[in-house]
Design a protein around this motif. Sequence first.
Motif, PDB file in Angstrom:
ATOM      1  N   THR A  12       0.824  -1.165  -0.041  1.00  0.00           N
ATOM      2  CA  THR A  12      -0.081  -0.005  -0.020  1.00  0.00           C
ATOM      3  C   THR A  12       0.780   1.418  -0.104  1.00  0.00           C
ATOM      4  N   THR A  16       0.939   4.184  -2.922  1.00  0.00           N
ATOM      5  CA  THR A  16       0.749   5.310  -2.484  1.00  0.00           C
ATOM      6  C   THR A  16       1.682   6.491  -2.947  1.00  0.00           C
ATOM      7  N   THR A  19       1.278   6.715  -6.706  1.00  0.00           N
ATOM      8  CA  THR A  19       0.124   7.790  -7.053  1.00  0.00           C
ATOM      9  C   THR A  19       0.383   8.829  -6.832  1.00  0.00           C
ATOM     10  N   VAL A  74     -10.522   2.232  -1.121  1.00  0.00           N
ATOM     11  CA  VAL A  74      -9.482   3.050  -1.563  1.00  0.00           C
ATOM     12  C   VAL A  74      -9.021   2.711  -2.671  1.00  0.00           C
ATOM     13  N   THR A  78      -9.395   5.351  -6.173  1.00  0.00           N
ATOM     14  CA  THR A  78      -7.941   5.785  -6.433  1.00  0.00           C
ATOM     15  C   THR A  78      -8.028   5.600  -8.154  1.00  0.00           C
ATOM     16  N   THR A 120      -5.420   8.542  -0.360  1.00  0.00           N
ATOM     17  CA  THR A 120      -4.450   7.715  -0.342  1.00  0.00           C
ATOM     18  C   THR A 120      -3.591   7.812   0.762  1.00  0.00           C
ATOM     19  N   SER A 182      -3.003   2.163  -7.666  1.00  0.00           N
ATOM     20  CA  SER A 182      -4.147   1.863  -7.035  1.00  0.00           C
ATOM     21  C   SER A 182      -4.514   0.327  -7.010  1.00  0.00           C
ATOM     22  N   MET A 185      -3.050  -1.033  -3.630  1.00  0.00           N
ATOM     23  CA  MET A 185      -3.392  -0.480  -2.236  1.00  0.00           C
ATOM     24  C   MET A 185      -4.712  -1.286  -1.783  1.00  0.00           C
TER      25      MET A 185
END
Length: 405
Positions: A12, A16, A19, A74, A78, A120, A182, A185
Motif C-alpha cells: 500500500t 501510494t 500515485t 481506497v 483511486t 491515499t 491503485s 493499495m
Amino acid sequence: MNASSNTIRYRTLAGTVLTQFALGSVYTWSLFNAQLSAKLSEPVSQVAFAFGLLSLALAVASSLAGKLQERFGVQRVTLGAGLMLGLGFFLTAQANNLIMLYLCAGVLVGLADGAGYLLTLSNCVKWFPERKGLVSACAIGAYGLGSLGFKYINLALLARFSLETTFELWGLIAMAMVVAGSLLMRDAPQQQAAAQQNASHDYTLAEAMRQPQYWMLALMFLTVCMSGLYVIGVAKDIGESYVHLPALTAANAVAVIAVANLSGRLVLGILSDKMPRIRVITIAQVSALAGMLTLLFVPLNAPLFFLAIACVAFSFGGTITVYPSLVSDFFGLNNLTKNYGVIYLGFGIGSIVGSIVASLFGGFLATFHLILALLIIALLFSLTIRQPGTTKDEEFEAEPHLGKA
C-alpha cells in the motif's frame, strides 16, 4: 502485526508513493501559462486562475474522500481518480476558450487529483500508526517529487510536441501511474483507541468542529497554503514581471520550488516524529514569514528571489506533510480523513483568495501583504494552541511524546 498484514501495508505504501508522484505533476502548471495565454489570446493572470480553480476543486474532492472510501474502498476510488485525471488532461488539450480551460484543467483535473490525494495519504498513514511522520514524509514527499520529475518530463514533451499533444501525453503518463498504484493499495484496518497516545479519544467531525482548536488549525493551514499555492502557481511570472528576470532564468523557479517543497516534506516530516508536531508547524511558519518579508521589503536579484520562494515552498511542503498527523494528534486517527478533509478546504480557498486579491488590488504585492498579516496571526496561534481537554501544564508534560506514536 503478522507477515501477511506487513506485506499488504508496504505494498500500500508503494502504491501510494507511485500515485502521489503522478498527482504532484499538477504543480508544473506555471510552465504552461504563457503558451496557453498565447493560444487563447487571454492575459496570463486569467489563464493562471485555472490553477486556483484546480486547487479549490482538489480541496473539495479531498474533503469528500472519506465518504467515497466508506462506500467504494481506497482501491476503486483511486482507480477512478486516475481515469478522471487522464480524461481531464485530454480535454484540456482541446480547450479553446477560458471557460473550457477552467472546467477541464481547473474543475475536472482538480477533482481527480483531490479524490486520490488525501484519501491515499490518510489510508497509508493509518497503516503505519507508529511512524506517522515518516510515512507522511514518504507519501507527500513523492507528491512534491512529482512536480520536479514532471517539470523535466513536460519540458521535454513541449520541446518535441505541440502544446495539445503534451497535455495528452502528460495525462496518459499520469493516468497509468495512478491506475498502477491503485492496484497495490488496500484499505487500512480500524485503529484501536488504546494504541493512540496522542488523543484522549477519537473525535467525530461534528465533535471536532465544536472545538476552537479545530478552527485555529484550519486558519493556520489556510494561511500557509495561500502563501505556497499562490507563489507556486505564478512563480515564473513573478520572476519575469516583478524581479525582471529573463524568461529562461525565471523558469528555474519551478525547479527551485520543487526542490524546496520536497525538502520541506522530508525534513519537517521526519522531524515531526522526533519533536512536538505543533512546534514543527511553528518552524514552517517562520520559514514562510522570512520568505514573504524578503519578497516585500528586500531589493531582489535572482539569488534572493529564489531563496525567498524556496522559504515559502519549504514551509508549504512541510506543513501539508505534518498536518495529517497533527490533526490526528488533536482529534484521533480513525476519523482522520473526515476531520482533516474539512481543514483541507483551506488548500483551495487559500489559492482562490490569493488570486482574487491579486486581480482586485493590482497584482502580487497586495496578496503578499495579506499573506504577511495572516502569517503573523497564524504564528501566534501555533505558539498558544493546546490540545482539547488539556491544561498548559498537562500539555507541557505531554509535549516530548506528541511527535511519537
